[in-house]
Design an enzyme around this catalytic site. Sequence first.
Site, short mmCIF file in Angstrom:
data_model
loop_
_atom_site.label_atom_id
_atom_site.label_comp_id
_atom_site.label_asym_id
_atom_site.label_seq_id
_atom_site.Cartn_x
_atom_site.Cartn_y
_atom_site.Cartn_z
N SER A 158 61.70 96.35 -65.33
CA SER A 158 61.40 95.29 -66.28
C SER A 158 61.71 95.72 -67.71
CB SER A 158 59.93 94.88 -66.13
OG SER A 158 59.62 93.76 -66.93
N ASP A 182 65.04 94.34 -62.13
CA ASP A 182 64.71 93.06 -62.77
C ASP A 182 64.40 93.25 -64.26
OD1 ASP A 182 64.72 90.33 -62.16
OD2 ASP A 182 62.54 90.22 -62.34
N ARG A 196 69.99 95.18 -75.46
CA ARG A 196 69.47 95.13 -74.08
C ARG A 196 70.28 96.08 -73.22
NH1 ARG A 196 73.66 92.82 -71.75
NH2 ARG A 196 74.69 91.00 -72.65
N ASP A 198 73.09 97.15 -70.80
CA ASP A 198 74.43 96.65 -70.52
C ASP A 198 75.26 97.79 -69.93
OD1 ASP A 198 76.89 97.34 -72.64
OD2 ASP A 198 74.89 97.80 -73.40
N ASP A 201 75.89 101.48 -71.37
CA ASP A 201 74.79 102.41 -71.63
C ASP A 201 74.82 103.66 -70.77
OD1 ASP A 201 73.71 100.81 -73.63
OD2 ASP A 201 72.54 99.63 -72.21
N HIS A 252 58.77 88.91 -59.80
CA HIS A 252 59.19 90.00 -60.68
C HIS A 252 58.99 91.36 -59.99
CE1 HIS A 252 60.54 91.46 -64.49
NE2 HIS A 252 59.36 91.91 -64.92
#
Length: 451
Positions: A158, A182, A196, A198, A201, A252
């Site tokens: 998360s 997730d 975020r 991607d 990274d 989730h």
Amino acid sequence: NLLYVNVVIMVLKNQESTADESCDNFTDLNLSHCFVGTSLYVRLLLYTRSNLRCGRELNHHHLSSQPLFNVSRPTAFVIHGYRPTGAPPIWIDHIVHLLAEQEDMNIIVMDWNKGAANLNYFTAVTYTREAALNLTGFIMTMEEEGASLSSVHLIGVSLGAHLAGFVGENLKGKIGRITGLDPAGPMFTSATPGERLDPSDAMFVDVLHTDMNSFGLNGAHGHIDFYANGGADQPGCPKTIFAGKSYFVCDHQRSVFLYLCALNRTCSLTGYPCSSYGDFLDGRCLQCEAFKPAPCPVLSYDLSPWRERLLQLGQTKVFFSTTATLPYRKLSYRVDMVTWNQYLRWGVVYIRLHSGKMSERHLKHHKLLRFEQYTSTRLLAQFDDDLQHVQKISMRINTGNVIGPRYKIRLLRIRFTPLERPERPLMCRFDIIMEENMEVAFRPLPCDSRL
């Protein structure tokens, strides 16, 4: 002698008790901490095959002080996400033990519960950058002491998935691998790749999606993105708010449970490259030509059979369906039919497999199929239970025609190809006359046989 044995047992118990007392455990907070709010404090708990039940907190700057840490071994970091109740994640012990079964490695649980435990989610989001800097510094210390960045694997859940991405960005994408379970959606839906997780990274990024329409992030964010049941609503999860907490977290959390099952090798969840889940369910994406001679990608710890090809292909989406409970895998067949009927008919296909007193039903419910003269039709049939020895197949084509004559549909051939069970034989039947809306049953034959 008996007294000696008893004394030895007592000594051993005392040693075990002392060892337990010296363990460093995940920070356990409660709702009162969350109401007040917590400030960020990062702890790194080391587990190896020799101390699986007893974590050891690492000094961020002096690795040599911990003899259990071996820079020559690969290192996996487990990074949790937002903790609105402050309680430790229920899956931490499971993932530590399962990772240790994969290979001999350093397993480091990043405990940033102080920071993640806030009723204000936005506060936890702001802490991810600071926590990422902390972990970045530790990994740089590892590198200085001889560890290879390519042997580092970050597993983020998360909000932890984006935290892992920030670490990878700080290290210029030289981390070996990031797995995002997730990745969190709120506050990241409009984020740029630099804000975020991607693909840039790490040298390899794999992502699993299970809740894209709520707490998870929509889209594709890795070299390979696995979409369980389309990446949104998961089977078995509550559909109404009256279920309480489970309604909010079930979809989730399913990403973690699917990954644990994959690590345990009790699940074999095959992903099929496709542009959408709808196309996958329509049977349009049931081959993996791009990966041959390797099979279709499987959700797993070891993605090495597909890694080089995925890096060449760029971002790849793969889809699979699951059941509601362990071991999650559905039994899937590719069904190919050749029809010969005088009149054009549209219908929904119902298929039932029979084995002794057991039967399994598949409903092709999301799209009408077209049946006309000498037309090939393909569909994906999935069943919750694995019937190993299919003795009979029942089939019905429901056209919705309730008045007037029942038209006949002639199947020149129907073939069932087991997708994830290549050792099982193909099943065929030839020249079947069906009436619309009427069920017909037949015994499958080997595909090299004829009636």
